[in-house]
Enzyme design. Sequence first.
Site, PDB file in Angstrom:
ATOM      1  N   SER A  74     -10.237  -9.395 -11.741  1.00  0.00           N
ATOM      2  CA  SER A  74     -11.523 -10.034 -11.478  1.00  0.00           C
ATOM      3  C   SER A  74     -12.671  -9.368 -12.225  1.00  0.00           C
ATOM      4  O   SER A  74     -13.566 -10.043 -12.736  1.00  0.00           O
ATOM      5  CB  SER A  74     -11.806 -10.038  -9.971  1.00  0.00           C
ATOM      6  OG  SER A  74     -10.861 -10.827  -9.295  1.00  0.00           O
ATOM      7  N   ASP A 166      -1.247  -4.171  -6.685  1.00  0.00           N
ATOM      8  CA  ASP A 166      -1.163  -4.537  -8.102  1.00  0.00           C
ATOM      9  C   ASP A 166       0.205  -4.179  -8.670  1.00  0.00           C
ATOM     10  O   ASP A 166       0.430  -4.304  -9.880  1.00  0.00           O
ATOM     11  CB  ASP A 166      -2.263  -3.824  -8.900  1.00  0.00           C
ATOM     12  CG  ASP A 166      -3.657  -4.241  -8.454  1.00  0.00           C
ATOM     13  OD1 ASP A 166      -3.840  -5.431  -8.165  1.00  0.00           O
ATOM     14  OD2 ASP A 166      -4.547  -3.378  -8.381  1.00  0.00           O
ATOM     15  N   ARG A 197      -3.913   2.584  -0.372  1.00  0.00           N
ATOM     16  CA  ARG A 197      -5.200   2.087  -0.867  1.00  0.00           C
ATOM     17  C   ARG A 197      -5.959   1.300   0.196  1.00  0.00           C
ATOM     18  O   ARG A 197      -7.182   1.165   0.110  1.00  0.00           O
ATOM     19  CB  ARG A 197      -4.990   1.236  -2.112  1.00  0.00           C
ATOM     20  CG  ARG A 197      -4.109   0.014  -1.914  1.00  0.00           C
ATOM     21  CD  ARG A 197      -3.938  -0.777  -3.200  1.00  0.00           C
ATOM     22  NE  ARG A 197      -5.138  -1.522  -3.537  1.00  0.00           N
ATOM     23  CZ  ARG A 197      -5.338  -2.153  -4.690  1.00  0.00           C
ATOM     24  NH1 ARG A 197      -4.409  -2.099  -5.646  1.00  0.00           N
ATOM     25  NH2 ARG A 197      -6.445  -2.828  -4.916  1.00  0.00           N
TER      26      ARG A 197
END
Length: 540
Positions: A74, A166, A197
């Site tokens: 993004s 990811d 995370r």
Amino acid sequence: MPSSSSGNSRHFSRVAPVVLAILDGWGHREEVEHNSIRSAETPIMDALWHAYPHTLIEASGAAVGLPDNQMGNSEVGHLTIGAGRVIRQELVRISETVQAGRLGQTPALIALAERLRKSDGTLHLLGLCSDGGVHSHINHLCGLLHWAAAAGLNKVAVHLITDGRDTPIQSASKYLHQIEDAINASGVGELASLCGRYWAMDRDHRWERTIRAYEVLTDPNQSISRVTAEDVLSASYANGTTDEFLEPTRLSNNYFKDGDGLVMFNFRPDRARQLVQALTLPDFDGFPRANQPSLDVVTFTQYEHDLPVGVAFPAESLDDLLGQVVSEHGLRQYRTAETEKYPHVTYFMNGGIEQPLAGEERHLVPSPRVATYDLAPAMAADTLTESCVNAIESGVYSLVVINYANPDMVGHTGVMGAAQEAISTVDRCIGRLLDSTGRMGGTLLITADHGNAELMQGSDGQAWTAHTTNPVPVILVEGEKRKLAGYGNDIQLREGGGLADIAPTLLQLLDLPKPDAMSGLSLIQAIDSPTPSARLPQPV
């Protein structure tokens, strides 16, 4: 705003806007299996694709200034959309420095090493440990270990943030082994903590998450795990907890102390900012800090202007961006998104400029406060659409930009049914934008910043939670008051384009000149006209 008057009444002419709708994470993949977009109910997007000019463009790899076959994201996508050119991204800049062995020539790291040699403090290396390439890269951490050894820093603690978002959801062991190999090869470093995370990289002021990461790094009373890092991962998986949600775990007594140094090696700011704020700001009020060690901190990139840290790789300045061109021509623009994507349509799309441009209005819609977005697939899309419709029909904005976060944020959960619901929600909202823009005689341009929701399961049978390298769609719905002169109805969108071509396309729709700095090319061409040679703009 232009106006005309007649008698005692005054009439303000209403602007027919150009509306850019960015469907975050809406990639294109022909196969229906494990494809939440192709398998969802999308009557609006299906009808538009068949009835209006459309094409597919590249949103990953070299098309957005990343290494070949590197998935887009993004931040990079919105930066490229706003710049109208391919920008050499931070991943590439830093990787080139690491590969050339030039980390030791970075002024911020030179200064940090000098101070640590004098104070005999510990160097802490903190960041996302994977090769996802969205927020960080494991090669950069390996490079830092070799730099520390060469700089004579023998007291080095490594604090790993596990990914699983990811990257595959249970892939941390692979990266753990790479770091252990790098520690052995460099001769410095000790694994000091692990943390998913979910806790360390929140960006929505969910401070109850951030404090968990903060305490494992700073609290002298935290218990130390009696098992190895590998055993911690195995136990986590056995309990159904994947890498993203790994509980903060201390592995050694190497926590942050007064006089220590810290390098935060995430290069993407948005998910690194909160933890660094807590570690560095004297007046931080996100949560009470029982321990506030005085640290010498270097971040790989600038996370925000007022942080008291050194920056290893300062941003390269950009000019002649889409928003600047619109502003400099005296036109008003409106940017809106919900919390998860608000920085992208503002800060990132404006090339890292935090303050709004002249004539730019920004509107933030809060994202629902849920643990994961499969629990609320609609997110805030309906409220967001309502605010955007009001902006469109106000008749004062020439350019309106809206981002729908649903395909990306729900796609990241790997839950197929929820992703399908998210896609159908966005489809319905596009219908409302279409009606509103049409009533104003404006033009609607629909695209995406990268792929995600079109692939929900990997070849290994595990949920696919990462982005993809698939192309993204572009659809152009011309408005009656925004018809391009000289084309009639004979318009098509060319093939072979990339995200860098979106800004030039918007400027053509707005009848504004394209700056020379924008090497992207408008996607609009007359039917049957020769397609420009398929070339990607060169990074600057």
